[in-house]
Design a protein around this motif. Structure first.
Motif, PDB file in Angstrom:
ATOM      1  N   LYS A  45       8.499   1.258  -5.681  1.00  0.00           N
ATOM      2  CA  LYS A  45       7.594   1.270  -4.330  1.00  0.00           C
ATOM      3  C   LYS A  45       8.334  -0.266  -3.632  1.00  0.00           C
ATOM      4  O   LYS A  45       8.748   0.145  -2.234  1.00  0.00           O
ATOM      5  N   LEU A  46       8.676  -1.261  -4.448  1.00  0.00           N
ATOM      6  CA  LEU A  46       8.556  -2.342  -3.110  1.00  0.00           C
ATOM      7  C   LEU A  46      10.561  -1.586  -3.108  1.00  0.00           C
ATOM      8  O   LEU A  46      11.103  -2.541  -2.777  1.00  0.00           O
ATOM      9  N   LEU A  47      11.169  -1.711  -4.588  1.00  0.00           N
ATOM     10  CA  LEU A  47      12.231  -0.550  -4.430  1.00  0.00           C
ATOM     11  C   LEU A  47      12.620   0.085  -3.318  1.00  0.00           C
ATOM     12  O   LEU A  47      14.045   0.312  -2.184  1.00  0.00           O
ATOM     13  N   ARG A  48      12.295   0.958  -3.039  1.00  0.00           N
ATOM     14  CA  ARG A  48      12.295   2.289  -2.284  1.00  0.00           C
ATOM     15  C   ARG A  48      11.542   1.136  -0.620  1.00  0.00           C
ATOM     16  O   ARG A  48      12.616   1.706   0.423  1.00  0.00           O
ATOM     17  N   THR A  49      10.991   0.668  -0.200  1.00  0.00           N
ATOM     18  CA  THR A  49      10.674   0.340   0.765  1.00  0.00           C
ATOM     19  C   THR A  49      12.063  -0.981   1.426  1.00  0.00           C
ATOM     20  O   THR A  49      12.002  -1.488   2.402  1.00  0.00           O
ATOM     21  N   MET A  68      -0.804   8.572   6.448  1.00  0.00           N
ATOM     22  CA  MET A  68       0.309   8.523   6.020  1.00  0.00           C
ATOM     23  C   MET A  68       1.238   8.435   6.848  1.00  0.00           C
ATOM     24  O   MET A  68       2.792   8.427   7.090  1.00  0.00           O
ATOM     25  N   LEU A  69       0.643   6.886   8.219  1.00  0.00           N
ATOM     26  CA  LEU A  69       2.021   7.230   9.126  1.00  0.00           C
ATOM     27  C   LEU A  69       3.024   5.683   8.623  1.00  0.00           C
ATOM     28  O   LEU A  69       2.829   4.866   7.461  1.00  0.00           O
ATOM     29  N   PRO A  70       4.216   6.523   8.298  1.00  0.00           N
ATOM     30  CA  PRO A  70       5.148   5.351   8.161  1.00  0.00           C
ATOM     31  C   PRO A  70       5.466   4.280   8.957  1.00  0.00           C
ATOM     32  O   PRO A  70       5.100   4.364  10.013  1.00  0.00           O
ATOM     33  N   ILE A  71       5.265   3.678   8.563  1.00  0.00           N
ATOM     34  CA  ILE A  71       5.880   1.575   9.552  1.00  0.00           C
ATOM     35  C   ILE A  71       6.929   0.877   8.934  1.00  0.00           C
ATOM     36  O   ILE A  71       7.007   0.611   7.611  1.00  0.00           O
ATOM     37  N   THR A  72       7.611   0.507   9.889  1.00  0.00           N
ATOM     38  CA  THR A  72       8.913   0.641   9.626  1.00  0.00           C
ATOM     39  C   THR A  72       8.223  -1.099   9.989  1.00  0.00           C
ATOM     40  O   THR A  72       7.924  -2.167  10.379  1.00  0.00           O
ATOM     41  N   VAL A  73       9.211  -2.260   9.051  1.00  0.00           N
ATOM     42  CA  VAL A  73       9.286  -3.830   9.168  1.00  0.00           C
ATOM     43  C   VAL A  73      10.497  -4.188   9.154  1.00  0.00           C
ATOM     44  O   VAL A  73      11.543  -3.836   8.360  1.00  0.00           O
ATOM     45  N   SER A  94      -2.122  -2.941  -2.594  1.00  0.00           N
ATOM     46  CA  SER A  94      -3.163  -3.019  -0.856  1.00  0.00           C
ATOM     47  C   SER A  94      -2.679  -4.534  -0.492  1.00  0.00           C
ATOM     48  O   SER A  94      -2.368  -4.236   0.756  1.00  0.00           O
ATOM     49  N   GLU A  95      -2.014  -5.409  -1.245  1.00  0.00           N
ATOM     50  CA  GLU A  95      -0.907  -6.860  -0.367  1.00  0.00           C
ATOM     51  C   GLU A  95       0.119  -6.723  -0.049  1.00  0.00           C
ATOM     52  O   GLU A  95       0.426  -7.487   0.519  1.00  0.00           O
ATOM     53  N   LEU A  96       0.613  -6.217  -0.767  1.00  0.00           N
ATOM     54  CA  LEU A  96       1.816  -6.221   0.373  1.00  0.00           C
ATOM     55  C   LEU A  96       2.474  -4.687   1.198  1.00  0.00           C
ATOM     56  O   LEU A  96       2.501  -5.124   2.321  1.00  0.00           O
ATOM     57  N   PHE A  97       0.955  -3.551   1.085  1.00  0.00           N
ATOM     58  CA  PHE A  97       1.278  -2.476   2.235  1.00  0.00           C
ATOM     59  C   PHE A  97       0.164  -2.412   2.478  1.00  0.00           C
ATOM     60  O   PHE A  97       0.385  -2.175   4.048  1.00  0.00           O
ATOM     61  N   GLY A  98      -1.017  -2.688   2.454  1.00  0.00           N
ATOM     62  CA  GLY A  98      -2.150  -2.735   3.271  1.00  0.00           C
ATOM     63  C   GLY A  98      -2.646  -1.705   2.517  1.00  0.00           C
ATOM     64  O   GLY A  98      -2.693  -1.194   2.120  1.00  0.00           O
ATOM     65  N   HIS A  99      -3.792  -1.559   3.158  1.00  0.00           N
ATOM     66  CA  HIS A  99      -5.007  -0.014   3.608  1.00  0.00           C
ATOM     67  C   HIS A  99      -5.772   0.377   4.313  1.00  0.00           C
ATOM     68  O   HIS A  99      -5.957  -0.269   5.058  1.00  0.00           O
ATOM     69  N   GLU A 100      -5.914   1.569   4.396  1.00  0.00           N
ATOM     70  CA  GLU A 100      -6.773   1.883   5.216  1.00  0.00           C
ATOM     71  C   GLU A 100      -8.082   2.471   5.087  1.00  0.00           C
ATOM     72  O   GLU A 100      -8.897   2.190   4.135  1.00  0.00           O
ATOM     73  N   LEU A 101      -9.022   2.416   6.431  1.00  0.00           N
ATOM     74  CA  LEU A 101     -10.576   2.554   5.954  1.00  0.00           C
ATOM     75  C   LEU A 101     -10.777   3.775   4.813  1.00  0.00           C
ATOM     76  O   LEU A 101      -9.989   4.809   4.748  1.00  0.00           O
ATOM     77  N   GLY A 102     -11.493   3.058   3.474  1.00  0.00           N
ATOM     78  CA  GLY A 102     -11.813   4.369   2.910  1.00  0.00           C
ATOM     79  C   GLY A 102     -10.620   4.734   1.806  1.00  0.00           C
ATOM     80  O   GLY A 102     -11.234   5.571   0.813  1.00  0.00           O
TER      81      GLY A 102
END
Length: 348
Positions: free
Chosen positions: A133-137, A149-154, A89-97
């Motif tokens: 997960k970091l490797l994939r990012t 579910m929404l991919p976010i480009t960084v 969650s710290e790295l990628f964030g989270h959605e409500l609930g």
């Protein structure tokens, strides 16, 4: 030998852009400054290695501040200081609930660093699941928030640092080789302070210039400081100078006062704990001297004693958490959690 003032003036760092200060005139530090200038504008990942307290975070900030990304955020995360279950969650964030306690959506460090630099300190302590997960990012430059579910480009440059021997960690099965290859595109190795004694005087003057009530060291005292091993590296030296300024504010510190500071004579000694197999219940007058008729809050007493030992271990190790943990017979992560609970600053 050149004078301390001349050496320090030769290694002054630009302040017009408020650059992080990589202080020192040794060949090793000069080479690192040169390397930073060469690679600052590249987008390739950088891995900074070196012992704890050697200044890896300073190099990371200087890389950012000298790059074209300097106008965008510099975001840092100590991977060892975040519980494993919260790291995603710290790295990628989270959605409500997304999980219990996720009462609103929240962006993670990757999103916060968009356009800038993400500094992953102590990446060698990252759990295996998060390494994948970091490797994939790093490969896709796309994240998904926890529960989303929404991919976010960084657009983020990743700078990682570790005091762990990652090749040994790979051999032991604790770190992924493919992640190391992704992180270690450009490698900067920070030498321990003990290997660059010529930098000690410059660092001392730098720390004194930032002190509210500085002391002064004689030339002989500075020479003596340069001969110390400094196992806690720059962080230990910084803490030492701070302690010297507290006990000798406005004074000149010569060899005699320095020797007392190095011995820790100015710090009150803590009582030595009795080994568990030698503890005996107090009897007679001994019992009266330990426990009054009003009783004692044993829980608070033990908590105060634990905190005192942790603070003393941090002082002895120059703030190095790994070394403090060894002095206390604790796991590194256990010590970090205790420090967080006691509101003792985690400066790893």
């Amino acid at each position: 030998m050149r004078s301390h003032a001349r050496r320090c003036s030769e290694v002054a760092v630009r302040t017009d852009l408020q650059l992080a200060a990589l202080i020192g005139g040794s060949p090793a530090i000069a080479a690192i400054r040169s390397e930073i200038d060469k690679i600052a504008d590249a987008d390739a990942s950088v891995l900074i290695t070196g012992p704890s307290g050697s200044g890896k975070d300073v190099v990371a900030r200087l890389l950012h501040q000298k790059s074209r990304r300097a106008v965008r955020p510099f975001v840092a995360l100590n991977c060892a200081a975040v519980p494993a279950e919260l790291l995603e969650s710290e790295l990628f964030g989270h959605e409500l609930g997304a999980f219990t306690g996720a009462v609103k959506a929240r962006a993670g460090r990757f999103e916060a660093a968009h356009g800038g630099t993400l500094f992953l300190d102590e990446v060698g302590d990252m759990p295996a699941a998060m390494q994948a997960k970091l490797l994939r990012t790093l490969e896709t430059r796309v994240i998904e928030r926890v529960g989303g579910m929404l991919p976010i480009t960084v657009d983020v440059r990743v700078v990682a640092a570790t005091s762990v021997d990652l090749n040994a960690a790979i051999a032991a099965g604790r770190f992924r080789a493919d992640l190391l290859y992704r992180l270690d595109v450009i490698h900067i190795a920070m030498p321990p302070l003990g290997e660059r004694p010529d930098d000690v005087a410059c660092l001392v003057q730098h720390f004194l210039s930032a002190a509210a009530h500085p002391a002064r060291f004689t030339a002989a005292a500075l020479e003596a400081l340069a001969q110390q091993p400094w196992p806690g590296n720059v962080r230990e030296l910084r803490n030492f100078v701070e302690r010297a300024c507290v006990h000798h504010s406005g004074e000149i510190i010569g060899r005699e006062a320095l020797a007392q500071l190095l011995r820790g004579a100015a710090s009150p000694a803590l009582p030595q704990p009795t080994r568990p197999n030698t503890i005996e219940p107090p009897r007679g007058a001994e019992a009266a001297s330990l426990l009054s008729q009003n009783g004692v809050d044993l829980k608070q007493l033990l908590a105060d004693l634990e905190q005192a030992y942790i603070r003393e271990a941090l002082a002895l190790s120059g703030g190095t958490i790994a070394r403090s943990a060894r002095l206390l017979g604790l796991q590194r992560t256990t010590l970090i959690e205790k420090m967080r609970r006691m509101h003792i600053a985690v400066a790893e």
